[in-house]
Scaffold this active site. Sequence first.
Site, mmCIF file in Angstrom:
data_model
loop_
_atom_site.group_PDB
_atom_site.id
_atom_site.type_symbol
_atom_site.label_atom_id
_atom_site.label_comp_id
_atom_site.label_asym_id
_atom_site.label_seq_id
_atom_site.Cartn_x
_atom_site.Cartn_y
_atom_site.Cartn_z
ATOM 1 N N GLY A 11 0.851 -1.203 0.000
ATOM 2 C CA GLY A 11 0.000 0.000 0.000
ATOM 3 C C GLY A 11 0.875 1.236 0.000
ATOM 4 O O GLY A 11 1.261 1.732 1.056
ATOM 5 N N VAL A 76 -3.365 -0.154 3.851
ATOM 6 C CA VAL A 76 -4.412 -0.082 2.822
ATOM 7 C C VAL A 76 -5.722 0.268 3.532
ATOM 8 O O VAL A 76 -5.824 0.109 4.746
ATOM 9 C CB VAL A 76 -4.552 -1.430 2.055
ATOM 10 N N SER A 130 -0.721 6.384 14.256
ATOM 11 C CA SER A 130 -1.287 7.735 14.290
ATOM 12 C C SER A 130 -0.232 8.795 14.008
ATOM 13 O O SER A 130 0.918 8.655 14.398
ATOM 14 C CB SER A 130 -1.909 8.014 15.654
ATOM 15 N N GLY A 131 -0.697 9.844 13.346
ATOM 16 C CA GLY A 131 0.208 10.971 13.103
ATOM 17 C C GLY A 131 0.116 11.485 11.687
ATOM 18 O O GLY A 131 0.850 12.400 11.308
ATOM 19 N N LYS A 184 -6.298 2.177 19.232
ATOM 20 C CA LYS A 184 -6.292 3.219 18.187
ATOM 21 C C LYS A 184 -7.717 3.752 17.955
ATOM 22 O O LYS A 184 -7.906 4.954 17.717
ATOM 23 C CB LYS A 184 -5.683 2.665 16.894
ATOM 24 N N HIS A 187 -8.353 6.076 20.699
ATOM 25 C CA HIS A 187 -7.538 7.275 20.409
ATOM 26 C C HIS A 187 -8.328 8.199 19.482
ATOM 27 O O HIS A 187 -8.429 9.403 19.697
ATOM 28 C CB HIS A 187 -6.212 6.851 19.760
ATOM 29 N N ASN A 188 -8.911 7.626 18.450
ATOM 30 C CA ASN A 188 -9.654 8.435 17.480
ATOM 31 C C ASN A 188 -10.930 9.008 18.083
ATOM 32 O O ASN A 188 -11.323 10.122 17.756
ATOM 33 C CB ASN A 188 -9.982 7.614 16.226
ATOM 34 N N GLU A 191 -9.838 11.862 19.881
ATOM 35 C CA GLU A 191 -9.507 12.865 18.841
ATOM 36 C C GLU A 191 -10.778 13.628 18.412
ATOM 37 O O GLU A 191 -10.779 14.855 18.340
ATOM 38 C CB GLU A 191 -8.876 12.125 17.665
#
Length: 469
Positions: A11, A76, A130-131, A184, A187-188, A191
């Site tokens: 990807g 991907v 992340s980032g 994650k 985390h989002n 966010e």
Amino acid sequence: MKGTYDFGLVGLGVMGRNFILNVADKGYSAYGNDLDSEKVDALIKEGGNTDKVNATTDAKTFVDALSTPRKIMLLVPAGKIVDAVIEGLLPLLDKDDIIIDGGNSFFTDTDRREAELAEKGIHFFGAGVSGGAKGARLGPSIMPGGNKSAYQHVKPIFEAVAAKYKGEPCVAYLGPKSAGNYVKMVHNGIEYGLMQLTSEIYDLLKKGGDFSNEELHQTYKTWNEGRLQSFLVQITSEIFAKKDDMGDGHLVDKILDKAKQKGTGKWTSQNAMDLGIPVPSIDIAVSMREISALKEERIQADKLYDRPSVLPFEKLPLETLAEEALYFSFIITYAQGLHQLSDASKEYGYDLDIAEIAKIWRAGCIIRAGLLADISEAFKTDTYLPNLLLAPTFVEKVQSTVNAARTLVSYAAKNGIPVPGLSNSLTYFDAYTSSRLPLNLIQAQRDYFGSHTYERLDRDGVFHTEWET
Ligand code: 6PG
């Protein structure tokens, strides 16, 4: 055939290409694979002409180029494409090879893939990255979960490429199965909550204090130098400084107020409901993206109803209150997300170390913030801390800022400015810190209409009353 390349990546979009270049910068050789020959050529051009980076459109050439056990990362889009890529790779792999899904896959998909691949002797990792594109190139925060012993093969590479906080890599083995994807996802969710709050405070400053974009830029910039220091506050400050290169004025004012979403915030909310963990600051952030999408209806409704004209707030106290309220509500949002993680850890057997998670969020990721160092300390001091609000080190931080949230929520309500993130954060705080809530009445109602029974404050047992007299 066995090759010599240390790391493979499928990807080669911006994230994938940047991740490979980052791996190569750290001294590891990396091989890329993508069906799109233009992407392959772009990588070779950017990172090639060295023996550290190469790429191909052909899956067999790719797999054969890698040293064993092969470490293949997929960057991907989440969903069926992940399964299709795995299916294509499988016949070419050997026992003990490792596949790492670096996308935002739904955690139950990761559990399924991990179990199916384990039967075939392949180790599967769900590793949240992340980032954004810049993070992938310069150092992301990485959240891997899966087979612990297989992780040892991946660990040196991940530790080399991850962001560093005071020299410590922002990556850690988080737990078995889908632990990495789950972390994650939350985390989002956080966010989403922090972004919603940042935008509400912008609205208050603009409508209540008549802040210009230059002033907003300066205010967020100053805040980013204090206790609100965080990636999201920093980029917010930069956004207000950006001029529109297609017209007059600032770009932010020209952007359509419909926020899109790819699903991770919604999943966080949905799963919190399943677990029975309240995360209203995250829920409302998802709802606000949904309300924002109803632009045409909002325009129609705006014409139907009067709203109060906004009474101006004095600029300086507003700025101080806004800083305090944002700090307060950031803490509440982290508290909710981490509460969800603690509970999910028990429910799904992840055995998560919350202090460690807060540590790997200190740099590289989107929700990185100065606050996370204190959060990590709080969970290190008390590993069984059910909620950040119960940490002695957080009581003063919250106590000294909650009144600003009260003032702004009531000001916003009186003046017709929507601040649902702030108000949900405040309501969550007020409810969580109330030793007595009026839910005794709900129990009475349930028992009244459905004989659902209730418990009493003054004696043990389960009771039912014939309420009708
Ligand atoms: C990250 C981000 C990233 C996410 C985008 C957009 O940690 O780098 O969380 O994974 O995809 O922020 O998400 P939405 O499109 O849902 O806003």
